[in-house]
Design a protein around this motif. Structure first.
Motif, PDB file in Angstrom:
ATOM      1  N   ARG A 359       0.840  -1.204   0.000  1.00 32.23           N
ATOM      2  CA  ARG A 359       0.000   0.000   0.000  1.00 32.23           C
ATOM      3  C   ARG A 359       0.870   1.248   0.000  1.00 32.23           C
ATOM      4  NH1 ARG A 359      -3.718   1.745   5.065  1.00 32.23           N
ATOM      5  NH2 ARG A 359      -1.656   1.700   5.992  1.00 32.23           N
ATOM      6  N   LEU A 360       1.965   1.202   0.760  1.00 30.78           N
ATOM      7  CA  LEU A 360       2.874   2.342   0.844  1.00 30.78           C
ATOM      8  C   LEU A 360       3.498   2.646  -0.518  1.00 30.78           C
ATOM      9  CD1 LEU A 360       4.367   4.429   2.538  1.00 30.78           C
ATOM     10  CD2 LEU A 360       6.021   2.670   3.148  1.00 30.78           C
ATOM     11  N   ILE A 361       3.923   1.597  -1.225  1.00 27.10           N
ATOM     12  CA  ILE A 361       4.522   1.787  -2.549  1.00 27.10           C
ATOM     13  C   ILE A 361       3.496   2.381  -3.518  1.00 27.10           C
ATOM     14  CG2 ILE A 361       5.453   0.584  -4.565  1.00 27.10           C
ATOM     15  CD1 ILE A 361       6.747  -1.403  -2.645  1.00 27.10           C
ATOM     16  N   GLU A 362       2.302   1.799  -3.529  1.00 22.24           N
ATOM     17  CA  GLU A 362       1.266   2.264  -4.456  1.00 22.24           C
ATOM     18  C   GLU A 362       0.878   3.719  -4.183  1.00 22.24           C
ATOM     19  OE1 GLU A 362      -1.791  -0.531  -3.805  1.00 22.24           O
ATOM     20  OE2 GLU A 362      -0.845  -2.145  -4.975  1.00 22.24           O
ATOM     21  N   THR A 363       0.728   4.069  -2.904  1.00 26.64           N
ATOM     22  CA  THR A 363       0.337   5.431  -2.551  1.00 26.64           C
ATOM     23  C   THR A 363       1.434   6.424  -2.925  1.00 26.64           C
ATOM     24  OG1 THR A 363      -0.941   4.540  -0.702  1.00 26.64           O
ATOM     25  CG2 THR A 363      -0.487   6.899  -0.675  1.00 26.64           C
ATOM     26  N   THR A 364       2.681   6.040  -2.643  1.00 22.62           N
ATOM     27  CA  THR A 364       3.803   6.930  -2.962  1.00 22.62           C
ATOM     28  C   THR A 364       3.925   7.136  -4.462  1.00 22.62           C
ATOM     29  OG1 THR A 364       4.969   6.114  -0.997  1.00 22.62           O
ATOM     30  CG2 THR A 364       6.272   7.318  -2.608  1.00 22.62           C
ATOM     31  N   LEU A 365       3.778   6.072  -5.250  1.00 20.39           N
ATOM     32  CA  LEU A 365       3.831   6.193  -6.710  1.00 20.39           C
ATOM     33  C   LEU A 365       2.720   7.107  -7.228  1.00 20.39           C
ATOM     34  CD1 LEU A 365       4.696   2.612  -8.024  1.00 20.39           C
ATOM     35  CD2 LEU A 365       5.924   4.733  -8.539  1.00 20.39           C
ATOM     36  N   ASP A 367       1.233   9.525  -5.575  1.00 14.88           N
ATOM     37  CA  ASP A 367       1.557  10.896  -5.193  1.00 14.88           C
ATOM     38  C   ASP A 367       2.650  11.490  -6.073  1.00 14.88           C
ATOM     39  OD1 ASP A 367      -0.304  10.738  -3.202  1.00 14.88           O
ATOM     40  OD2 ASP A 367       1.148  10.325  -1.599  1.00 14.88           O
ATOM     41  N   CYS A 368       3.505  10.612  -6.616  1.00 13.72           N
ATOM     42  CA  CYS A 368       4.613  11.073  -7.474  1.00 13.72           C
ATOM     43  C   CYS A 368       4.269  10.953  -8.957  1.00 13.72           C
ATOM     44  CB  CYS A 368       5.885  10.269  -7.170  1.00 13.72           C
ATOM     45  SG  CYS A 368       6.497  10.482  -5.485  1.00 13.72           S
ATOM     46  N   ASP A 369       2.970  10.790  -9.285  1.00 15.84           N
ATOM     47  CA  ASP A 369       2.500  10.686 -10.661  1.00 15.84           C
ATOM     48  C   ASP A 369       3.223   9.586 -11.437  1.00 15.84           C
ATOM     49  OD1 ASP A 369       0.697  12.829 -10.321  1.00 15.84           O
ATOM     50  OD2 ASP A 369       2.325  14.263 -10.642  1.00 15.84           O
ATOM     51  N   GLY A 370       3.540   8.467 -10.743  1.00 15.11           N
ATOM     52  CA  GLY A 370       4.166   7.335 -11.399  1.00 15.11           C
ATOM     53  C   GLY A 370       5.651   7.487 -11.640  1.00 15.11           C
ATOM     54  N   ASN A 371       6.261   8.562 -11.165  1.00 14.07           N
ATOM     55  CA  ASN A 371       7.697   8.802 -11.363  1.00 14.07           C
ATOM     56  C   ASN A 371       8.483   7.895 -10.424  1.00 14.07           C
ATOM     57  OD1 ASN A 371      10.386   9.925 -11.101  1.00 14.07           O
ATOM     58  ND2 ASN A 371       9.611  11.713 -12.213  1.00 14.07           N
ATOM     59  N   ILE A 372       9.163   6.873 -10.996  1.00 19.77           N
ATOM     60  CA  ILE A 372       9.882   5.891 -10.186  1.00 19.77           C
ATOM     61  C   ILE A 372      10.991   6.547  -9.372  1.00 19.77           C
ATOM     62  CG2 ILE A 372      11.329   3.822 -10.247  1.00 19.77           C
ATOM     63  CD1 ILE A 372       8.513   3.152 -10.869  1.00 19.77           C
ATOM     64  N   ALA A 373      11.775   7.407 -10.010  1.00 23.21           N
ATOM     65  CA  ALA A 373      12.906   8.034  -9.324  1.00 23.21           C
ATOM     66  C   ALA A 373      12.429   8.874  -8.135  1.00 23.21           C
ATOM     67  CB  ALA A 373      13.705   8.894 -10.297  1.00 23.21           C
ATOM     68  N   LYS A 374      11.360   9.649  -8.361  1.00 22.41           N
ATOM     69  CA  LYS A 374      10.838  10.496  -7.293  1.00 22.41           C
ATOM     70  C   LYS A 374      10.263   9.648  -6.155  1.00 22.41           C
ATOM     71  CE  LYS A 374       7.754  14.464  -6.612  1.00 22.41           C
ATOM     72  NZ  LYS A 374       6.766  15.363  -7.283  1.00 22.41           N
ATOM     73  N   ALA A 375       9.548   8.562  -6.501  1.00 21.87           N
ATOM     74  CA  ALA A 375       8.975   7.679  -5.475  1.00 21.87           C
ATOM     75  C   ALA A 375      10.076   6.992  -4.677  1.00 21.87           C
ATOM     76  CB  ALA A 375       8.066   6.641  -6.133  1.00 21.87           C
ATOM     77  N   ALA A 376      11.157   6.592  -5.372  1.00 17.58           N
ATOM     78  CA  ALA A 376      12.269   5.933  -4.669  1.00 17.58           C
ATOM     79  C   ALA A 376      12.894   6.885  -3.665  1.00 17.58           C
ATOM     80  CB  ALA A 376      13.309   5.446  -5.670  1.00 17.58           C
ATOM     81  N   ARG A 377      13.050   8.165  -4.057  1.00 19.45           N
ATOM     82  CA  ARG A 377      13.615   9.139  -3.117  1.00 19.45           C
ATOM     83  C   ARG A 377      12.685   9.337  -1.927  1.00 19.45           C
ATOM     84  NH1 ARG A 377      15.062  11.826  -7.923  1.00 19.45           N
ATOM     85  NH2 ARG A 377      13.225  13.198  -7.769  1.00 19.45           N
ATOM     86  N   ALA A 378      11.390   9.363  -2.183  1.00 24.46           N
ATOM     87  CA  ALA A 378      10.432   9.551  -1.089  1.00 24.46           C
ATOM     88  C   ALA A 378      10.453   8.378  -0.118  1.00 24.46           C
ATOM     89  CB  ALA A 378       9.029   9.751  -1.659  1.00 24.46           C
ATOM     90  N   LEU A 379      10.661   7.185  -0.663  1.00 24.23           N
ATOM     91  CA  LEU A 379      10.699   5.982   0.179  1.00 24.23           C
ATOM     92  C   LEU A 379      12.063   5.751   0.800  1.00 24.23           C
ATOM     93  CD1 LEU A 379       8.639   3.557  -2.091  1.00 24.23           C
ATOM     94  CD2 LEU A 379       7.955   4.412   0.164  1.00 24.23           C
ATOM     95  N   GLY A 380      13.073   6.459   0.300  1.00 23.35           N
ATOM     96  CA  GLY A 380      14.407   6.276   0.851  1.00 23.35           C
ATOM     97  C   GLY A 380      15.087   5.009   0.365  1.00 23.35           C
TER      98      GLY A 380
END
Length: 410
Positions: A359-365, A367-380
């Motif tokens: 759920r955390l991955i899906e929500t973060t993606l 919020d980042c409009d599907g941007n993998i790089a941005k989601a990875a930074r948000a998740l650390g």
């Protein structure tokens, strides 16, 4: 003709013995010479070990051979115990540094009593027995070298000390040793930490020292073995967190308490028999516990038994991904006191740790409009790590869909 308790004629019998050596000598006389049970003169663990050695028809005057197991068995033991050695890496070095001004050696064995780590000390020339014994691959289990502290711990799982004449074999009576168990997440013996000295005595309390270091190694091992578990740290004082005195608990993917270390069992008054649900032990649902995260200060929680503790949690996945810092963004805050759990109210949030992670991955993606790089930074996490997680999820969904299509109609 009157005799003393040591069998010498014409001397009055001594009723009390002032030194441990005198009591041990009397115990040996009664046990080995008279066949009597010397209760109260030596510890029960030592006495039970003597009895087991005698039942195996071992002669206390025979020499002891410190034999190494086969090379293949030693290699297999080192491989099996990589996590234990990793958990003890820092603590073994620190303990050896602390004991550098003494003649003590540090030994770490596996659950069968085979040495997997041994200290090299400059004073080895004055310690012929320990010099021979302290080698990786040497078996120091009770059936091999009789009564010793590590041998008793391997046999019983309980910490103990064996001093001088308490060793079954006479040739080992120049050695003093203290050992403590290290257990794994299943509550089974994983290894034994031992401190030994030859031709001298301990000039400190070895039981406290070896017990503290064994507890620290055990805590590290429990956390190393707890991938995809929520690990809780708690104590009645926040100053005791991240110390050997902290309580630890492992929560599995279904929200059940998989393991508790000894401190945790004493504080909660619970055991892990039957794998109790988290609310039974902590008074919170899994969602509530997931709100405890490492980056924020520990929070207070009142356990169901009424005891207030300071508590924090850590969650990581089996592939090394650490979602702990981000879980708090999506989980409710933990209350200061445990609230009763109403099972009649359905829990809309995912009930398992794997569901929380997904759920955390899906929500973060999203919020980042599907941007993998941005989601990875948000998740650390790295982009590669996130790609692998997403690919694994898609593969699982594909397999599940194909299974559903191929399943026969009900």
């Amino acid at each position: 003709m009157p005799t003393t308790s040591f069998g010498h004629p014409n001397m009055p019998r001594q009723l009390f013995f002032q030194t441990p050596e005198q009591r041990t000598a009397l115990a040996r006389q009664r046990f080995f010479d008279e066949g009597a049970r010397p209760s109260g003169l030596v510890g029960e663990a030592v006495l039970q070990s003597w009895m087991r050695c005698r039942l195996s028809h071992r002669d206390p005057v025979e020499p002891v051979s410190f034999e190494q197991v086969s090379r293949s068995r030693a290699h297999a033991s080192l491989n099996r115990n990589r996590q234990l050695l990793q958990a003890g890496n820092v603590e073994l070095h620190q303990l050896e540094t602390a004991l550098r001004g003494t003649d003590c050696r540090v030994l770490l064995t596996d659950a069968q009593g085979v040495i997997i780590h041994a200290t090299e000390l400059p004073s080895a020339a004055q310690q012929p027995l320990l010099k021979t014994a302290s080698r990786v691959g040497v078996n120091i289990a009770e059936h091999q070298i009789g009564t010793t502290a590590p041998g008793i711990v391997v046999r019983t799982g309980e910490a103990c000390t064996v001093a001088g004449g308490e060793h079954y074999f006479q040739c080992l009576q120049t050695i003093h040793c203290a050992a403590a168990p290290i257990r794994d997440i299943h509550g089974q013996l994983a290894g034994v930490l031992d401190v030994s000295v030859e031709a001298g005595r301990f000039h400190f309390d070895p039981t406290s020292v070896v017990g503290m270091y064994a507890a620290t190694i055990e805590n590290r091992l429990l956390q190393l073995q707890s991938t995809q578990h929520l690990v809780l740290q708690f104590q009645t004082s926040p100053s005791l967190l991240d110390t050997p005195l902290e309580a630890l608990a492992g929560i599995d993917a279904d929200g059940r308490v998989l393991w508790l270390n000894g401190v945790a069992q004493r504080l909660t008054g619970c055991s892990v028999q039957g794998r109790p649900e988290v609310h039974e032990v902590f008074g919170l649902t899994l969602d509530g516990l997931l709100a405890l995260h490492r980056q924020k200060p520990a929070q207070t929680l009142r356990l169901p038994n009424g005891l207030a503790v300071w508590i924090k949690g850590h969650l990581s996945a089996s592939d090394g991904t650490d979602f702990n810092h981000a879980v708090a963004l999506f989980a409710p805050a933990a209350p200061l006191a445990a609230e009763p759990v109403d099972k009649s109210v359905p829990n809309e949030a995912p009930a398992r740790l794997v569901d929380h992670s997904q759920r955390l991955i899906e929500t973060t993606l999203a919020d980042c409009d599907g941007n993998i790089a941005k989601a990875a930074r948000a998740l650390g996490v790295s982009r590669g790590m996130l790609y692998r997680r997403l690919q694994k999820t898609r593969q699982s969904e594909t397999v599940g869909a194909e299974t559903s299509r191929s399943a026969p109609p009900a």
